[in-house]
Design a protein around this motif. Sequence first.
Motif, mmCIF file in Angstrom:
data_model
loop_
_atom_site.group_PDB
_atom_site.id
_atom_site.type_symbol
_atom_site.label_atom_id
_atom_site.label_comp_id
_atom_site.label_asym_id
_atom_site.label_seq_id
_atom_site.Cartn_x
_atom_site.Cartn_y
_atom_site.Cartn_z
ATOM 1 N N ILE A 7 0.858 -1.188 0.000
ATOM 2 C CA ILE A 7 0.000 0.000 0.000
ATOM 3 C C ILE A 7 0.891 1.235 0.000
ATOM 4 C CG2 ILE A 7 -1.811 1.245 1.232
ATOM 5 C CD1 ILE A 7 -2.452 -1.576 2.531
ATOM 6 N N TYR A 8 0.654 2.118 -0.994
ATOM 7 C CA TYR A 8 1.469 3.320 -1.175
ATOM 8 C C TYR A 8 0.575 4.565 -1.166
ATOM 9 C CZ TYR A 8 4.593 -0.109 -3.402
ATOM 10 O OH TYR A 8 5.364 -1.196 -3.690
ATOM 11 N N PRO A 9 1.107 5.683 -0.665
ATOM 12 C CA PRO A 9 0.367 6.939 -0.817
ATOM 13 C C PRO A 9 0.459 7.425 -2.265
ATOM 14 C CG PRO A 9 2.450 7.324 0.291
ATOM 15 C CD PRO A 9 2.326 5.833 0.103
ATOM 16 N N VAL A 10 -0.618 8.042 -2.751
ATOM 17 C CA VAL A 10 -0.639 8.618 -4.098
ATOM 18 C C VAL A 10 -0.785 10.120 -3.941
ATOM 19 C CG1 VAL A 10 -1.905 8.762 -6.278
ATOM 20 C CG2 VAL A 10 -1.613 6.549 -5.155
ATOM 21 N N GLU A 11 0.153 10.843 -4.499
ATOM 22 C CA GLU A 11 0.161 12.294 -4.355
ATOM 23 C C GLU A 11 -0.853 12.957 -5.277
ATOM 24 O OE1 GLU A 11 3.559 15.522 -5.051
ATOM 25 O OE2 GLU A 11 4.138 13.822 -3.791
ATOM 26 N N ARG A 12 -0.913 12.487 -6.520
ATOM 27 C CA ARG A 12 -1.797 13.126 -7.500
ATOM 28 C C ARG A 12 -2.076 12.160 -8.644
ATOM 29 N NH1 ARG A 12 -0.139 18.379 -11.004
ATOM 30 N NH2 ARG A 12 -2.175 18.746 -11.951
ATOM 31 N N VAL A 13 -3.279 12.260 -9.201
ATOM 32 C CA VAL A 13 -3.669 11.484 -10.381
ATOM 33 C C VAL A 13 -4.220 12.467 -11.403
ATOM 34 C CG1 VAL A 13 -5.230 9.708 -11.274
ATOM 35 C CG2 VAL A 13 -4.282 9.479 -8.982
ATOM 36 N N VAL A 14 -3.844 12.303 -12.667
ATOM 37 C CA VAL A 14 -4.350 13.165 -13.728
ATOM 38 C C VAL A 14 -4.815 12.286 -14.883
ATOM 39 C CG1 VAL A 14 -3.806 14.995 -15.377
ATOM 40 C CG2 VAL A 14 -2.762 15.019 -13.107
ATOM 41 N N ARG A 15 -6.051 12.485 -15.324
ATOM 42 C CA ARG A 15 -6.547 11.796 -16.519
ATOM 43 C C ARG A 15 -6.034 12.559 -17.734
ATOM 44 N NH1 ARG A 15 -12.267 10.863 -15.912
ATOM 45 N NH2 ARG A 15 -11.682 8.800 -15.176
ATOM 46 N N ILE A 16 -5.300 11.873 -18.582
ATOM 47 C CA ILE A 16 -4.656 12.515 -19.730
ATOM 48 C C ILE A 16 -5.686 13.114 -20.685
ATOM 49 C CG2 ILE A 16 -3.239 12.084 -21.781
ATOM 50 C CD1 ILE A 16 -1.718 10.010 -20.057
ATOM 51 N N ARG A 17 -6.741 12.382 -20.981
ATOM 52 C CA ARG A 17 -7.723 12.826 -21.978
ATOM 53 C C ARG A 17 -8.392 14.137 -21.602
ATOM 54 N NH1 ARG A 17 -13.212 11.954 -22.145
ATOM 55 N NH2 ARG A 17 -13.055 10.412 -20.488
ATOM 56 N N THR A 18 -8.798 14.294 -20.343
ATOM 57 C CA THR A 18 -9.582 15.464 -19.951
ATOM 58 C C THR A 18 -8.837 16.454 -19.065
ATOM 59 O OG1 THR A 18 -10.416 14.361 -17.976
ATOM 60 C CG2 THR A 18 -11.711 14.118 -20.016
#
Length: 112
Positions: free
Chosen positions: A93-104
């Motif tokens: 289990i890892y922390p996720v700093e940021r997620v970005v959807r490429i399409r939108t």
Amino acid sequence: MKKIEAIIRPFKLDEVKIALVNAGIVGMTVSEVRGFGRQKGQTERYRGSEYTVEFLQKLKLEVVIEDDQVDMVVDKIISASRTGEIGDGKIFIYPVERVVRIRTGESNLEAI
């Protein structure tokens, strides 16, 4: 947000996928991987000769979820993938700093 990586036996994938989809998890990534842990490979026979397979075939399942879903997802993966034998796998289990959807260009929870 958290990223869960689970190393599981290949034949358990369908059970794990069904358990996660039924729990409302909408996306996952699956990769074929090879490795060994305490098992240290296994000995097999082919045409009368013994040989050792050092790196065993496994699957790596990756899913990014909200923080409050971690325990539920871990429990679902464990219950669906456990055989009780050595080599059942691991969950990281890892922390996720940021997620970005490429399409939108959407970020974080909207991008999941």
